[in-house]
Design a protein around this motif. Structure first.
Motif, PDB file in Angstrom:
ATOM      1  N   LEU A   1      30.304  37.917  54.944  1.00  0.00           N
ATOM      2  CA  LEU A   1      30.326  37.802  53.481  1.00  0.00           C
ATOM      3  C   LEU A   1      28.902  37.773  52.927  1.00  0.00           C
ATOM      4  O   LEU A   1      28.611  38.389  51.909  1.00  0.00           O
ATOM      5  N   GLY A   2      28.028  37.029  53.607  1.00  0.00           N
ATOM      6  CA  GLY A   2      26.641  36.929  53.169  1.00  0.00           C
ATOM      7  C   GLY A   2      25.953  38.282  53.125  1.00  0.00           C
ATOM      8  O   GLY A   2      25.194  38.584  52.192  1.00  0.00           O
TER       9      GLY A   2
ATOM     10  N   ASP B   1      33.516  37.043  58.896  1.00  0.00           N
ATOM     11  CA  ASP B   1      33.237  35.613  58.740  1.00  0.00           C
ATOM     12  C   ASP B   1      32.259  35.397  57.593  1.00  0.00           C
ATOM     13  O   ASP B   1      31.919  36.335  56.859  1.00  0.00           O
ATOM     14  N   SER B   2      31.802  34.155  57.440  1.00  0.00           N
ATOM     15  CA  SER B   2      30.925  33.857  56.303  1.00  0.00           C
ATOM     16  C   SER B   2      29.588  34.583  56.420  1.00  0.00           C
ATOM     17  O   SER B   2      28.964  34.893  55.394  1.00  0.00           O
ATOM     18  N   SER B   3      29.144  34.889  57.642  1.00  0.00           N
ATOM     19  CA  SER B   3      27.911  35.679  57.805  1.00  0.00           C
ATOM     20  C   SER B   3      28.128  37.091  57.271  1.00  0.00           C
ATOM     21  O   SER B   3      27.239  37.665  56.625  1.00  0.00           O
TER      22      SER B   3
ATOM     23  N   ILE C   1      27.224  40.205  50.141  1.00  0.00           N
ATOM     24  CA  ILE C   1      26.567  39.715  48.913  1.00  0.00           C
ATOM     25  C   ILE C   1      25.141  40.251  48.830  1.00  0.00           C
ATOM     26  O   ILE C   1      24.679  40.661  47.760  1.00  0.00           O
ATOM     27  N   SER C   2      24.455  40.279  49.965  1.00  0.00           N
ATOM     28  CA  SER C   2      23.107  40.841  49.993  1.00  0.00           C
ATOM     29  C   SER C   2      23.119  42.298  49.518  1.00  0.00           C
ATOM     30  O   SER C   2      22.276  42.722  48.710  1.00  0.00           O
TER      31      SER C   2
END
Lengths: 138, 112
Positions: B59-60, B55-57, B63-64
């Motif tokens: 993905l975050g 989910d978008s978490s 990215i981190s």
């Protein structure tokens, strides 16, 4: 959207960080009832619903009390809907999908993903209750 | 989500990720990337073949990891990316900075 669904499924639960596990389980059982939907379609719907639930998890408990949530899945001949209610704070949503300004932002994409993966996404505030509706055409 | 780490060489760590990478589990990815960097592996390849859902978490957190490796002079690359993860990368246009590769070897060859 008041016609009778072909099949439906419901879940009521306390909001906690792991409750998406229950939503995945509900969806897995629901897909068995409508086997004609392909994998990519189901992935998109699942992604949208989980992002809505994530948003509830993040913002539901701002008053410090326990939060609860109800999820109802409904399949119609032409579409599938998920309606989610939570008893958290009212939410303010942008009218259009908003992406983070920085491509390297680590947050802020969830509800934009919802809007990109389903055909209709609505939020409204009822008495003490947030109502979220995601609709995807079959 | 479970991860396992395999050093491919002095610079490169392969992190194999299995399960759902979501709001509940995704924060577990960060220490794995930090450990790799601390051990001198500033290139991290995420093997996502075993990922059921991101989910978008999630993905975050990826990215981190990308930012951490780049700050250390390296990079983070995605290999064996499942369809659902490709879908969220495309929708978010993150596939421009996190290109999905079909194999670990292709990810290792990506020098952009």
């Amino acid at each position: 959207l008041t016609d009778e669904p072909l099949t439906s499924s419901r879940l009521a639960l306390k909001v906690h960080p792991e409750c998406t596990e229950d939503v995945h389980r509900l969806l897995r059982e629901f897909w068995i009832e409508i086997p004609d939907l392909d994998e990519v379609w189901r992935m998109a719907f699942t992604t949208a619903l989980v992002e809505v639930v994530n948003n509830i998890i993040m913002y539901c408990g701002h008053r410090g009390g326990p939060c609860s949530m109800r999820v109802e899945l409904r399949a119609y001949p032409d579409r599938v809907e998920a309606e989610v209610h939570d008893n958290g704070e009212p939410v303010s949503l942008p009218a259009e999908p908003q992406w983070p300004e920085s491509p390297l932002a680590e947050r802020g994409r969830g509800l934009a993903i919802v809007r990109m993966t389903v055909d209709d996404f609505r939020y409204d505030r009822q008495v003490g209750d947030n109502r979220w509706l995601v609709v995807k055409r079959r | 989500m479970n991860t396992s780490a395999t050093a491919l060489n002095d610079q490169t760590m392969l992190l194999s990720v299995v399960g759902r990478v979501d709001m509940a589990s995704a924060p577990g990815l960060k220490p794995q990337v930090q450990d790799a960097i601390a051990g001198g592996h500033n290139v991290v390849v995420l093997d996502l073949a075993g990922v059921e859902f991101m989910d978008s978490s999630g993905l975050g957190q990826v990215i981190s990891g990308l930012k951490s490796t780049r700050q250390a002079g390296g990079d983070l690359r995605l290999a064996r990316v499942p369809e659902q993860v490709r879908m969220v990368l495309q929708i978010t246009t993150l596939d421009r900075i996190l290109r999905p590769h079909d194999t670990v070897e292709q990810a290792l060859e990506d020098e952009d």
